[in-house]
Design a protein around this motif. Sequence first.
Motif, PDB file in Angstrom:
ATOM      1  N   ASP A  75     -82.962  46.236  32.457  1.00 25.32           N
ATOM      2  CA  ASP A  75     -83.281  44.951  31.851  1.00 25.32           C
ATOM      3  C   ASP A  75     -84.695  44.919  31.267  1.00 25.32           C
ATOM      4  OD1 ASP A  75     -82.901  41.969  31.463  1.00 25.32           O
ATOM      5  OD2 ASP A  75     -84.652  42.017  32.801  1.00 25.32           O
ATOM      6  N   ARG A  82     -79.808  42.454  24.018  1.00 24.32           N
ATOM      7  CA  ARG A  82     -79.720  41.125  24.633  1.00 24.32           C
ATOM      8  C   ARG A  82     -78.357  40.954  25.284  1.00 24.32           C
ATOM      9  NH1 ARG A  82     -82.700  36.429  21.167  1.00 24.32           N
ATOM     10  NH2 ARG A  82     -84.764  37.362  21.292  1.00 24.32           N
ATOM     11  N   ARG A  83     -78.344  40.189  26.330  1.00 21.53           N
ATOM     12  CA  ARG A  83     -77.097  39.963  27.080  1.00 21.53           C
ATOM     13  C   ARG A  83     -76.073  39.172  26.285  1.00 21.53           C
ATOM     14  NH1 ARG A  83     -80.301  36.807  31.516  1.00 21.53           N
ATOM     15  NH2 ARG A  83     -82.016  37.261  30.168  1.00 21.53           N
ATOM     16  N   THR A  84     -76.500  38.545  25.183  1.00 23.24           N
ATOM     17  CA  THR A  84     -75.568  37.767  24.375  1.00 23.24           C
ATOM     18  C   THR A  84     -74.981  38.553  23.206  1.00 23.24           C
ATOM     19  OG1 THR A  84     -77.471  36.846  23.208  1.00 23.24           O
ATOM     20  CG2 THR A  84     -76.538  35.521  25.007  1.00 23.24           C
ATOM     21  N   ALA A 126     -75.566  33.591  30.726  1.00 21.34           N
ATOM     22  CA  ALA A 126     -76.066  34.536  29.720  1.00 21.34           C
ATOM     23  C   ALA A 126     -76.819  33.792  28.623  1.00 21.34           C
ATOM     24  CB  ALA A 126     -74.910  35.337  29.126  1.00 21.34           C
ATOM     25  N   TRP A 127     -76.243  32.705  28.155  1.00 26.58           N
ATOM     26  CA  TRP A 127     -76.888  31.928  27.100  1.00 26.58           C
ATOM     27  C   TRP A 127     -78.191  31.303  27.609  1.00 26.58           C
ATOM     28  CZ3 TRP A 127     -78.330  26.864  26.357  1.00 26.58           C
ATOM     29  CH2 TRP A 127     -78.712  26.537  25.056  1.00 26.58           C
ATOM     30  N   THR A 130     -81.006  33.897  28.234  1.00 27.96           N
ATOM     31  CA  THR A 130     -81.595  34.380  26.981  1.00 27.96           C
ATOM     32  C   THR A 130     -82.525  33.329  26.383  1.00 27.96           C
ATOM     33  OG1 THR A 130     -79.738  35.833  26.508  1.00 27.96           O
ATOM     34  CG2 THR A 130     -81.069  35.160  24.626  1.00 27.96           C
ATOM     35  N   ARG A 131     -82.064  32.096  26.325  1.00 28.60           N
ATOM     36  CA  ARG A 131     -82.877  31.021  25.757  1.00 28.60           C
ATOM     37  C   ARG A 131     -84.147  30.800  26.584  1.00 28.60           C
ATOM     38  NH1 ARG A 131     -83.179  31.272  21.547  1.00 28.60           N
ATOM     39  NH2 ARG A 131     -84.387  29.363  21.547  1.00 28.60           N
ATOM     40  N   ARG A 133     -85.735  32.929  28.476  1.00 19.63           N
ATOM     41  CA  ARG A 133     -86.658  34.055  28.300  1.00 19.63           C
ATOM     42  C   ARG A 133     -87.412  33.958  26.977  1.00 19.63           C
ATOM     43  NH1 ARG A 133     -84.656  39.660  30.943  1.00 19.63           N
ATOM     44  NH2 ARG A 133     -86.517  40.804  30.414  1.00 19.63           N
ATOM     45  N   VAL A 134     -86.699  33.615  25.921  1.00 18.05           N
ATOM     46  CA  VAL A 134     -87.344  33.449  24.610  1.00 18.05           C
ATOM     47  C   VAL A 134     -88.341  32.294  24.676  1.00 18.05           C
ATOM     48  CG1 VAL A 134     -86.919  32.754  22.204  1.00 18.05           C
ATOM     49  CG2 VAL A 134     -85.457  34.478  23.289  1.00 18.05           C
TER      50      VAL A 134
END
Length: 170
Positions: A75, A82-84, A126-127, A130-131, A133-134
């Motif tokens: 990771d 990315r996981r998405t 997952a969504w 990701t969001r 982290r960004v």
Amino acid sequence: MDRIPSPLPPLPPPARALLLGFVTGLRSQVPVALLAIESQQGRFDPGAGRLARRFSSSEGVAGSLVAFAGELVADKLPITPRRTTSGPFLQRLATGATIGAAVHYDAGRPRPLGALLGTAGAGAGAWAGTRARVFVAERTSLPAPLIGAVEDLLAVALAYAVVTAGRDAG
């Protein structure tokens, strides 16, 4: 040795399936490793058959822990997608479905509902992961590996809380 009680109240199987699915969206191998340990210790029944016996065997637990450790390392690598993206996302959905179905089986509930909840949780995790982290990366000067390590800790803590709350629910 005394067990640390869950910080959560007892959770019904649908909530456990959904929340462990969510964790699967964050770190796909965390729920697998925790449930393998629970199974080996006789506190979780993933289902009948040869695969279930292998899951709770010493080799199964060791394999799940190796996969868990590998995911934590991978990771943090800049080449990890990315996981998405489609491949990682579909893997998380499938793992979430499997975890959700197993949680429901253990509680004597219908596997299809557990699978659906686990899948939905994995997609949301997952969504959201990701969001988040960004969001953190754009607003802080924290290095990406540190942000990932904090996410690791959150995923493990949530999964542990859900699994141990499941013990309390019977």
